[in-house]
Scaffold this motif. Structure first.
Motif, PDB file in Angstrom:
ATOM      1  N   SER A   1       0.886  -1.418   0.141  1.00  0.00           N
ATOM      2  CA  SER A   1       0.010   0.070   0.002  1.00  0.00           C
ATOM      3  C   SER A   1       0.815   1.224  -0.019  1.00  0.00           C
ATOM      4  N   VAL A   2       1.960   1.339   0.854  1.00  0.00           N
ATOM      5  CA  VAL A   2       2.726   2.339   0.888  1.00  0.00           C
ATOM      6  C   VAL A   2       3.413   2.649  -0.431  1.00  0.00           C
ATOM      7  N   ILE A   3       4.174   1.534  -0.901  1.00  0.00           N
ATOM      8  CA  ILE A   3       4.896   1.592  -2.238  1.00  0.00           C
ATOM      9  C   ILE A   3       3.982   2.206  -3.521  1.00  0.00           C
ATOM     10  N   ARG A   4       2.565   1.715  -3.485  1.00  0.00           N
ATOM     11  CA  ARG A   4       1.920   1.936  -4.496  1.00  0.00           C
ATOM     12  C   ARG A   4       1.247   3.576  -4.377  1.00  0.00           C
ATOM     13  N   LYS A   5       1.070   3.878  -3.326  1.00  0.00           N
ATOM     14  CA  LYS A   5       0.761   5.151  -3.095  1.00  0.00           C
ATOM     15  C   LYS A   5       1.880   6.169  -3.515  1.00  0.00           C
ATOM     16  N   ILE A   6       3.011   5.774  -2.982  1.00  0.00           N
ATOM     17  CA  ILE A   6       4.387   6.790  -3.429  1.00  0.00           C
ATOM     18  C   ILE A   6       4.533   6.759  -5.017  1.00  0.00           C
ATOM     19  N   ALA A   7       4.249   5.586  -5.608  1.00  0.00           N
ATOM     20  CA  ALA A   7       4.287   5.477  -7.028  1.00  0.00           C
ATOM     21  C   ALA A   7       2.951   6.390  -7.734  1.00  0.00           C
TER      22      ALA A   7
ATOM     23  N   ILE B   1      11.564   9.759  -5.005  1.00  0.00           N
ATOM     24  CA  ILE B   1      11.349   9.083  -3.721  1.00  0.00           C
ATOM     25  C   ILE B   1      11.028   7.413  -3.827  1.00  0.00           C
ATOM     26  N   LEU B   2      10.319   7.058  -4.791  1.00  0.00           N
ATOM     27  CA  LEU B   2       9.998   5.628  -5.352  1.00  0.00           C
ATOM     28  C   LEU B   2      11.263   4.606  -5.088  1.00  0.00           C
ATOM     29  N   PRO B   3      12.372   4.889  -5.815  1.00  0.00           N
ATOM     30  CA  PRO B   3      13.484   3.850  -5.601  1.00  0.00           C
ATOM     31  C   PRO B   3      14.020   3.745  -4.299  1.00  0.00           C
TER      32      PRO B   3
ATOM     33  N   SER C   1      11.352  16.706   0.344  1.00  0.00           N
ATOM     34  CA  SER C   1      11.827  17.231   1.434  1.00  0.00           C
ATOM     35  C   SER C   1      11.159  16.705   2.667  1.00  0.00           C
ATOM     36  N   LEU C   2       9.548  16.206   2.583  1.00  0.00           N
ATOM     37  CA  LEU C   2       9.175  15.632   3.656  1.00  0.00           C
ATOM     38  C   LEU C   2       9.943  14.334   4.035  1.00  0.00           C
ATOM     39  N   SER C   3      10.325  13.316   2.969  1.00  0.00           N
ATOM     40  CA  SER C   3      10.763  12.239   3.008  1.00  0.00           C
ATOM     41  C   SER C   3      12.298  12.388   3.754  1.00  0.00           C
ATOM     42  N   GLY C   4      12.871  13.502   3.212  1.00  0.00           N
ATOM     43  CA  GLY C   4      14.225  13.598   3.622  1.00  0.00           C
ATOM     44  C   GLY C   4      14.211  14.044   5.271  1.00  0.00           C
ATOM     45  N   SER C   5      13.345  14.655   5.664  1.00  0.00           N
ATOM     46  CA  SER C   5      13.073  15.136   7.265  1.00  0.00           C
ATOM     47  C   SER C   5      12.742  14.081   7.890  1.00  0.00           C
ATOM     48  N   LEU C   6      11.941  13.278   7.376  1.00  0.00           N
ATOM     49  CA  LEU C   6      11.272  11.931   8.276  1.00  0.00           C
ATOM     50  C   LEU C   6      12.343  10.673   8.178  1.00  0.00           C
TER      51      LEU C   6
ATOM     52  N   ILE D   1      16.771   8.625  10.717  1.00  0.00           N
ATOM     53  CA  ILE D   1      16.773   7.096  10.952  1.00  0.00           C
ATOM     54  C   ILE D   1      17.812   6.295  10.043  1.00  0.00           C
ATOM     55  N   VAL D   2      18.090   6.680   9.094  1.00  0.00           N
ATOM     56  CA  VAL D   2      18.910   6.183   8.049  1.00  0.00           C
ATOM     57  C   VAL D   2      20.013   7.004   7.766  1.00  0.00           C
ATOM     58  N   ALA D   3      20.761   7.203   8.875  1.00  0.00           N
ATOM     59  CA  ALA D   3      21.804   8.216   8.495  1.00  0.00           C
ATOM     60  C   ALA D   3      22.973   7.735   7.369  1.00  0.00           C
ATOM     61  N   GLY D   4      23.471   8.721   6.875  1.00  0.00           N
ATOM     62  CA  GLY D   4      24.302   8.502   5.785  1.00  0.00           C
ATOM     63  C   GLY D   4      23.435   7.947   4.254  1.00  0.00           C
ATOM     64  N   ALA D   5      22.345   7.786   4.601  1.00  0.00           N
ATOM     65  CA  ALA D   5      21.392   7.281   3.130  1.00  0.00           C
ATOM     66  C   ALA D   5      21.260   8.522   2.556  1.00  0.00           C
ATOM     67  N   ALA D   6      21.330   8.336   1.055  1.00  0.00           N
ATOM     68  CA  ALA D   6      20.882   9.590   0.508  1.00  0.00           C
ATOM     69  C   ALA D   6      19.412   9.869   0.145  1.00  0.00           C
ATOM     70  N   ILE D   7      18.472   9.866   1.194  1.00  0.00           N
ATOM     71  CA  ILE D   7      17.298  10.129   0.947  1.00  0.00           C
ATOM     72  C   ILE D   7      17.231  11.279   0.205  1.00  0.00           C
ATOM     73  N   GLY D   8      15.956  11.231  -0.922  1.00  0.00           N
ATOM     74  CA  GLY D   8      15.719  12.494  -1.479  1.00  0.00           C
ATOM     75  C   GLY D   8      16.523  12.887  -2.651  1.00  0.00           C
ATOM     76  N   ALA D   9      17.939  12.034  -2.783  1.00  0.00           N
ATOM     77  CA  ALA D   9      18.694  12.411  -3.916  1.00  0.00           C
ATOM     78  C   ALA D   9      18.272  11.236  -4.817  1.00  0.00           C
ATOM     79  N   PRO D  10      18.870  11.772  -6.069  1.00  0.00           N
ATOM     80  CA  PRO D  10      18.648  10.632  -7.087  1.00  0.00           C
ATOM     81  C   PRO D  10      19.401   9.191  -6.885  1.00  0.00           C
ATOM     82  N   ILE D  11      18.706   8.120  -7.069  1.00  0.00           N
ATOM     83  CA  ILE D  11      19.340   6.941  -6.736  1.00  0.00           C
ATOM     84  C   ILE D  11      20.599   6.697  -7.609  1.00  0.00           C
ATOM     85  N   GLY D  12      20.560   6.677  -8.753  1.00  0.00           N
ATOM     86  CA  GLY D  12      21.711   6.740  -9.487  1.00  0.00           C
ATOM     87  C   GLY D  12      21.916   5.171  -9.848  1.00  0.00           C
ATOM     88  N   PRO D  13      23.032   4.871 -10.607  1.00  0.00           N
ATOM     89  CA  PRO D  13      23.235   3.604 -11.418  1.00  0.00           C
ATOM     90  C   PRO D  13      23.372   2.513 -10.547  1.00  0.00           C
TER      91      PRO D  13
END
Length: 166
Positions: free
Chosen positions: A19-25, A77-79, A122-127, A131-143
């Motif tokens: 449900s979460v992933i579907r809505k974010i898509a 955000i989806l990836p 922005s919301l995703s990054g702040s939330l 929790i996931v220190a060091g993760a690039a939340i909100g940045a393009p996921i890349g190759p």
């Protein structure tokens, strides 16, 4: 390659997060159903745990999410949500997994409510950042992240005569 238990855990993780992933898509239950050739009711039953997701459904759903990631670069955000909830879930403690689950539910509610683009990023990054220190939340996921698409499929399908390799 996944063992039988790992396959079951992957399928369960997707069903729990569907449900979460579907809505974010940005999809309704009907949208997802049409993409994989099932009814809205089938998606509802999966999301509400009325029926157990099978391997075929798992593969179909992951494939359409991967297709969306590769073809909709606007949804950054989806990836990352898929990586957190499915591909990297084992990297986080149970406590952090619960925090991630709560944060992603809030993000999906915002997405379902019409928030998207930079505001959702922005919301995703702040939330999620604490929790996931060091993760690039909100940045393009890349190759590297995009390569995960083929990794999950090869792992879940890599078996010989229907039995897991030892």
């Amino acid at each position: 390659m996944y063992s039988k238990l790992e396959k079951e855990l992957q399928i369960r993780a997707l069903q729990d997060s569907l449900s979460v992933i579907r809505k974010i898509a940005g999809w309704t239950m009907e949208d997802l159903g049409e993409k994989i050739g099932v009814t809205k009711q089938t998606i509802s039953n999966l999301e509400n745990q009325k029926t157990q997701m099978n391997l075929t459904q798992y593969i179909a759903i992951r494939a359409v999410f991967d297709f969306e990631i590769q073809n909709n670069k606007c949804n950054e955000i989806l990836p990352e949500i898929i990586a957190l909830l499915l591909d990297k879930k084992h990297e986080y403690s149970e406590v952090d997994q619960k925090k991630i689950d709560e944060a992603t539910k809030t993000i999906s509610a915002a997405a379902a409510g019409g928030i998207n683009g930079a505001a959702l990023t922005s919301l995703s990054g702040s939330l999620l950042s604490s929790i996931v220190a060091g993760a690039a939340i909100g940045a393009p996921i890349g190759p590297v992240g995009m390569a995960l698409g083929s990794i999950w499929l090869s792992k879940i399908l890599n078996s010989k005569n229907g039995k897991d390799k030892k």
